[in-house]
Design an enzyme around this catalytic site. Sequence first.
Site, short mmCIF file in Angstrom:
data_model
loop_
_atom_site.label_atom_id
_atom_site.label_comp_id
_atom_site.label_asym_id
_atom_site.label_seq_id
_atom_site.Cartn_x
_atom_site.Cartn_y
_atom_site.Cartn_z
N HIS A 275 0.85 -1.19 0.00
CA HIS A 275 0.00 0.00 0.00
C HIS A 275 0.88 1.24 0.00
O HIS A 275 1.91 1.29 0.69
CB HIS A 275 -0.90 -0.01 1.24
CG HIS A 275 -1.64 1.27 1.45
ND1 HIS A 275 -2.60 1.73 0.58
CD2 HIS A 275 -1.55 2.20 2.45
CE1 HIS A 275 -3.08 2.88 1.02
NE2 HIS A 275 -2.47 3.19 2.15
N CYS B 53 -4.26 3.06 -4.74
CA CYS B 53 -3.42 3.88 -3.87
C CYS B 53 -2.14 4.33 -4.57
O CYS B 53 -1.72 5.49 -4.45
CB CYS B 53 -3.10 3.12 -2.59
SG CYS B 53 -2.22 1.55 -2.84
#
Length: 330
Positions: free
Chosen positions: A90, A206
Site C-alpha cells: 500500500h 493507492c
Amino acid sequence: MIFQYLLVALLSFVIIYGTQWPVPYERVTNRPTNNPYCQAGLISFCPTGKTEDAMIYAQDDNDIIEIFALKKPVWSFKFGDLMAKFKIMHDALGFRSQQTGQNWTMEWYELDQLFNCTFPHVLQNDSFIWCDQGALCVYNGIVDSMWNGSSDLSMLKKVAQISGKNYNTWASWAVNDNDTGVYYETWTVYSDNGPNSTMYFDSYDCASFVIRGLNQLYSYGADILPNIHLNYTRINIYSYEPELLGTYDQIVQNQTLHQDFLNFYHNFDSKKPSTGEWIKSLIDIYETFFLSRRFYLYYNNVYWYMKLKQPAPLKISFNEIPITSLLKMK
C-alpha cells in the site's frame, strides 16, 4: 438521465470507431453517496482522519513542504508483513512543514476494503451491488512505525520539496481529484508481459494516487530529489483484446450470458456463510483464471469480456524504476 445519454453515446462511438486503449478512466461531477449495504469490515475507512474539510494546508506561502513516499504491506494492521511476501504493498504520501515541524499523511484507498472494491455482491434477485468507491484520507502525523516496518519493502523516504504557496495550489487540486475520481480499480490489463505490450485498462488505486500526485506536485514546481527509485504493486491480467458487453441491463437480455455472468461473480462474492462454500469458490476461481481463462471486467459502469492468455494470465509486478520515469517531464 444525462449519464444514460452519455453512456449510449460512448457505446455507439466504440461500435463505430473502435476502442481507445487504454480506456480512459471516467470521472464524475459529484461523489455519490456510498451504499449503506457496503461495509468496510475489518476496520472503518480513515478512522483517525478528518471527515469535514479534511485537507491540510501550509500556513505560510514561504514555508518549505517536504514530501515523502510511504509504503507498507496491505492489511499490515492485521497480518503484519504477510502481504509483503507477495509484494502486495500500500502506498501513500507524507508531508512535513520545515517552518512548524507539523507533518501529515494522505492515503487514497478503498472505502470498503480491497475485496469489496474489486468484485460485486450478488443479491438473491440476481442484481448486483458494487462497493467500489475509493477516497482520500488525510490525517495529522506520519506514524513512523507504520511505514518503517520489519519488511524490506516498507518505506518512509523523502523524495521532493515544494514551497508552501505551490503546495496549497496542489492541495486544492487534490481535493478536486478526490471529488471527481471516486471509483477504485484493482486490475491493470495488458495484451502480454512484453515491453511493447498494449495496456487495455489501467488501475486506479493507492499507487495511482501517489504517481498522479507526484506528477502534479512536479508540475507545480516541486524539486524532485535525484537518484530516487520507487516500486509500485500492480495486479496484472493478460488478455486478448477485450470485448465490450455493455451495461448490466443489456447483459440480462441474453439469458445464457446472464447466467454465466452471475456464476462468475458469485464465485468472487465475499459474503459466504460457510468454509465449504469458500473452498468451492477458490477451486472455481482457479478454474476461471487458469483453465477456462476468462474474465468479466467492470470498468466505467460497463462490462467487458476478456479471454485470458496462457500460461500465466495473472501476475503481480513490483518493478523498481527511477522516480523521474514516473513523471511527465517539463
